[in-house]
Design a protein around this motif. Structure first.
Motif: not given
Length: 168
Positions: A81-97
């Protein structure tokens, strides 16, 4: 007032089996990989994941492996459960490049039972199909994440999985 994000798959840090710590080279490699991926260099399944930080509100970008199997895409928190995973869980949205092409995606964390089925029925057969045992070597030996391939139940508890779908 916003409700805090619910943690689905991982126990508190209070004990039990813990996911592996990242090998020393991950901290050295990530900045290099980030630069190469930003430049458009293809690096296998690796992509840049940009997520809004849950505390700062700033966009955070990290290289991740995107598992594209059977028309679906997932990202796995290989080191727990690293920071990017916690951020993704909270945001529910991201950008994949990938190849300098950004794509907005919705991210849904799999429940523990969905994650267990994913590890057992999707990831393990896929990794085992990679020639010369390269997939098993990379995940198991090089990254130290053997339970992803040997214990689907433990993997589901310690390694959050997010399914990515394009934003409509």
């Amino acid at each position: 007032m916003a409700m805090p994000a619910r943690q689905l798959n991982h126990p508190s840090s209070g004990g039990g089996n813990r996911p592996p710590s990242p090998p020393f080279f991950v901290g050295l490699f990530n900045p290099i990989a980030r630069r190469l991926l930003r430049g458009g260099l293809p690096m296998g399944p690796n992509a840049l994941l940009t997520v809004r930080g849950r505390s700062s509100g700033l966009d955070r970008t990290t290289p991740v492996a995107v598992a594209s199997i059977g028309g679906h895409r997932w990202v796995i928190a290989t080191f727990g459960d690293v920071n990017w995973a916690r951020n993704l869980r909270a945001a529910g949205r991201a950008t994949v490049t990938v190849n300098r092409r950004p794509e907005a995606v919705d991210a849904r964390e799999l429940s523990a039972s969905e994650a267990e089925a994913f590890y057992r029925d999707t990831l393990m057969p896929y990794v085992n199909s990679i020639p010369l045992g390269l997939g098993r070597f990379l995940l198991g030996s090089l990254l130290g994440a053997k339970e992803l391939l040997t214990d689907p139940h433990a993997a589901a508890l310690h390694h959050p999985v997010f399914e990515l779908t394009p934003v409509d």
